[in-house]
Scaffold this motif. Structure first.
Motif, PDB file in Angstrom:
ATOM      1  N   GLY A   1      44.274  47.896  30.563  1.00  0.00           N
ATOM      2  CA  GLY A   1      45.504  47.477  31.231  1.00  0.00           C
ATOM      3  C   GLY A   1      45.625  48.095  32.612  1.00  0.00           C
ATOM      4  O   GLY A   1      45.965  47.428  33.585  1.00  0.00           O
ATOM      5  N   VAL A   2      45.325  49.387  32.704  1.00  0.00           N
ATOM      6  CA  VAL A   2      45.383  50.071  34.002  1.00  0.00           C
ATOM      7  C   VAL A   2      44.358  49.484  34.965  1.00  0.00           C
ATOM      8  O   VAL A   2      44.641  49.268  36.145  1.00  0.00           O
ATOM      9  N   LEU A   3      43.139  49.204  34.477  1.00  0.00           N
ATOM     10  CA  LEU A   3      42.104  48.636  35.350  1.00  0.00           C
ATOM     11  C   LEU A   3      42.479  47.245  35.864  1.00  0.00           C
ATOM     12  O   LEU A   3      42.087  46.872  36.971  1.00  0.00           O
ATOM     13  N   MET A   4      43.238  46.486  35.072  1.00  0.00           N
ATOM     14  CA  MET A   4      43.640  45.148  35.528  1.00  0.00           C
ATOM     15  C   MET A   4      44.612  45.220  36.699  1.00  0.00           C
ATOM     16  O   MET A   4      44.592  44.353  37.574  1.00  0.00           O
ATOM     17  N   ILE A   5      45.466  46.239  36.741  1.00  0.00           N
ATOM     18  CA  ILE A   5      46.457  46.308  37.820  1.00  0.00           C
ATOM     19  C   ILE A   5      46.100  47.327  38.891  1.00  0.00           C
ATOM     20  O   ILE A   5      46.764  47.405  39.917  1.00  0.00           O
ATOM     21  N   ALA A   6      45.055  48.111  38.664  1.00  0.00           N
ATOM     22  CA  ALA A   6      44.642  49.110  39.653  1.00  0.00           C
ATOM     23  C   ALA A   6      44.071  48.409  40.887  1.00  0.00           C
ATOM     24  O   ALA A   6      43.463  47.338  40.775  1.00  0.00           O
ATOM     25  N   PRO A   7      44.247  48.995  42.062  1.00  0.00           N
ATOM     26  CA  PRO A   7      43.705  48.371  43.281  1.00  0.00           C
ATOM     27  C   PRO A   7      42.214  48.658  43.445  1.00  0.00           C
ATOM     28  O   PRO A   7      41.745  49.060  44.505  1.00  0.00           O
ATOM     29  N   ILE A   8      41.467  48.443  42.382  1.00  0.00           N
ATOM     30  CA  ILE A   8      40.021  48.646  42.407  1.00  0.00           C
ATOM     31  C   ILE A   8      39.362  47.285  42.596  1.00  0.00           C
ATOM     32  O   ILE A   8      39.624  46.357  41.825  1.00  0.00           O
ATOM     33  N   PRO A   9      38.495  47.164  43.602  1.00  0.00           N
ATOM     34  CA  PRO A   9      37.798  45.885  43.791  1.00  0.00           C
ATOM     35  C   PRO A   9      36.651  45.728  42.793  1.00  0.00           C
ATOM     36  O   PRO A   9      35.840  46.632  42.613  1.00  0.00           O
ATOM     37  N   PHE A  10      36.621  44.593  42.125  1.00  0.00           N
ATOM     38  CA  PHE A  10      35.525  44.240  41.221  1.00  0.00           C
ATOM     39  C   PHE A  10      34.768  43.066  41.825  1.00  0.00           C
ATOM     40  O   PHE A  10      35.377  42.151  42.385  1.00  0.00           O
ATOM     41  N   ARG A  11      33.476  43.080  41.712  1.00  0.00           N
ATOM     42  CA  ARG A  11      32.645  42.020  42.279  1.00  0.00           C
ATOM     43  C   ARG A  11      32.971  40.659  41.668  1.00  0.00           C
ATOM     44  O   ARG A  11      33.201  40.550  40.477  1.00  0.00           O
ATOM     45  N   SER A  12      32.970  39.651  42.522  1.00  0.00           N
ATOM     46  CA  SER A  12      33.159  38.290  42.030  1.00  0.00           C
ATOM     47  C   SER A  12      31.823  37.563  41.888  1.00  0.00           C
ATOM     48  O   SER A  12      31.754  36.529  41.257  1.00  0.00           O
ATOM     49  N   PHE A  13      30.767  38.091  42.484  1.00  0.00           N
ATOM     50  CA  PHE A  13      29.416  37.517  42.460  1.00  0.00           C
ATOM     51  C   PHE A  13      29.350  36.139  43.117  1.00  0.00           C
ATOM     52  O   PHE A  13      28.406  35.406  42.899  1.00  0.00           O
ATOM     53  N   LYS A  14      30.338  35.799  43.934  1.00  0.00           N
ATOM     54  CA  LYS A  14      30.318  34.507  44.618  1.00  0.00           C
ATOM     55  C   LYS A  14      29.280  34.474  45.729  1.00  0.00           C
ATOM     56  O   LYS A  14      28.713  33.436  46.007  1.00  0.00           O
ATOM     57  N   ASP A  15      29.055  35.609  46.378  1.00  0.00           N
ATOM     58  CA  ASP A  15      28.114  35.637  47.500  1.00  0.00           C
ATOM     59  C   ASP A  15      26.950  36.586  47.213  1.00  0.00           C
ATOM     60  O   ASP A  15      26.515  37.334  48.064  1.00  0.00           O
ATOM     61  N   LEU A  16      26.440  36.526  45.998  1.00  0.00           N
ATOM     62  CA  LEU A  16      25.365  37.405  45.578  1.00  0.00           C
ATOM     63  C   LEU A  16      24.109  37.125  46.400  1.00  0.00           C
ATOM     64  O   LEU A  16      23.616  36.001  46.443  1.00  0.00           O
ATOM     65  N   LYS A  17      23.623  38.148  47.076  1.00  0.00           N
ATOM     66  CA  LYS A  17      22.409  38.040  47.886  1.00  0.00           C
ATOM     67  C   LYS A  17      21.238  38.558  47.048  1.00  0.00           C
ATOM     68  O   LYS A  17      21.279  39.653  46.527  1.00  0.00           O
ATOM     69  N   LEU A  18      20.202  37.744  46.945  1.00  0.00           N
ATOM     70  CA  LEU A  18      19.040  38.149  46.168  1.00  0.00           C
ATOM     71  C   LEU A  18      18.088  38.950  47.045  1.00  0.00           C
ATOM     72  O   LEU A  18      17.299  38.403  47.793  1.00  0.00           O
ATOM     73  N   ASN A  19      18.203  40.277  46.935  1.00  0.00           N
ATOM     74  CA  ASN A  19      17.278  41.157  47.613  1.00  0.00           C
ATOM     75  C   ASN A  19      16.591  42.015  46.547  1.00  0.00           C
ATOM     76  O   ASN A  19      16.827  41.848  45.351  1.00  0.00           O
ATOM     77  N   VAL A  20      15.738  42.938  46.965  1.00  0.00           N
ATOM     78  CA  VAL A  20      14.963  43.740  46.022  1.00  0.00           C
ATOM     79  C   VAL A  20      15.884  44.553  45.108  1.00  0.00           C
ATOM     80  O   VAL A  20      15.668  44.625  43.887  1.00  0.00           O
TER      81      VAL A  20
END
Length: 170
Positions: free
Chosen positions: A92-111
């Motif tokens: 519950g805290v993680l859902m409202i915390a101002p922590i950015p979680f990756r959306s993987f929309k612009d995932l760059k394929l690098n090494v």
């Protein structure tokens, strides 16, 4: 679901509180998602790269995957009511915390990205083969949550490190 499964066993009042905190945090998360403007989100997190707070499907997936894992293990996890109570509060805290979680929309394929994805894929296959397939979903969701927390800590340490340095223009 989790309340009826295990939260009411240890302490019904605290179990109900954990469930209410979890559900309320989900409602707040949805409200913030609907209210925040795209421009504000892009300034805070980067355009499309991150979302603010843990997504509700991830939090729900963690709980549901534990219910599935419990069924696979023959009900052994049901005895850990206190652990699940703490987990509901934490999610519950993680859902409202101002922590950015990756959306993987612009995932760059690098090494680095390919190496990390390969490690997660190989470990998932190993879990499915050597333990049980029901472990894989909780492993993948746990990796996602851990990735968000690690990235938030790295970002915080960078910001704290920059606070002590003098600016070039002063």
């Amino acid at each position: 679901l989790v309340f009826r499964w295990t939260l009411w066993d240890w302490n019904p009042t605290l179990g109900l509180a954990a469930g209410i905190v979890y559900l309320s945090a989900g409602a707040i998360r949805l409200a913030r998602f609907n209210v925040i403007s795209e421009r504000e989100h892009a300034v805070e997190c980067g355009p499309g790269k991150y979302i603010l707070g843990m997504p509700i499907p991830t939090a729900a997936g963690v709980l549901i995957s534990l219910v599935v894992l419990n069924r696979t293990l023959g009900g052994q996890l049901r005895e850990a009511s206190l652990l699940f109570m703490v987990l509901c509060f934490f999610l519950g805290v993680l859902m409202i915390a101002p922590i950015p979680f990756r959306s993987f929309k612009d995932l760059k394929l690098n090494v680095r990205t390919i190496s990390l994805l390969s490690l997660v894929l190989v470990s998932s296959v190993a879990l499915a083969v050597y333990l049980r397939p029901s472990f894989v979903l909780i492993w993948l969701l746990g990796c996602y949550v851990l990735l968000g927390l690690i990235e938030a800590l790295i970002s915080l340490s960078r910001r704290l490190g920059q606070m002590g340095r003098p600016r070039p223009d002063s």
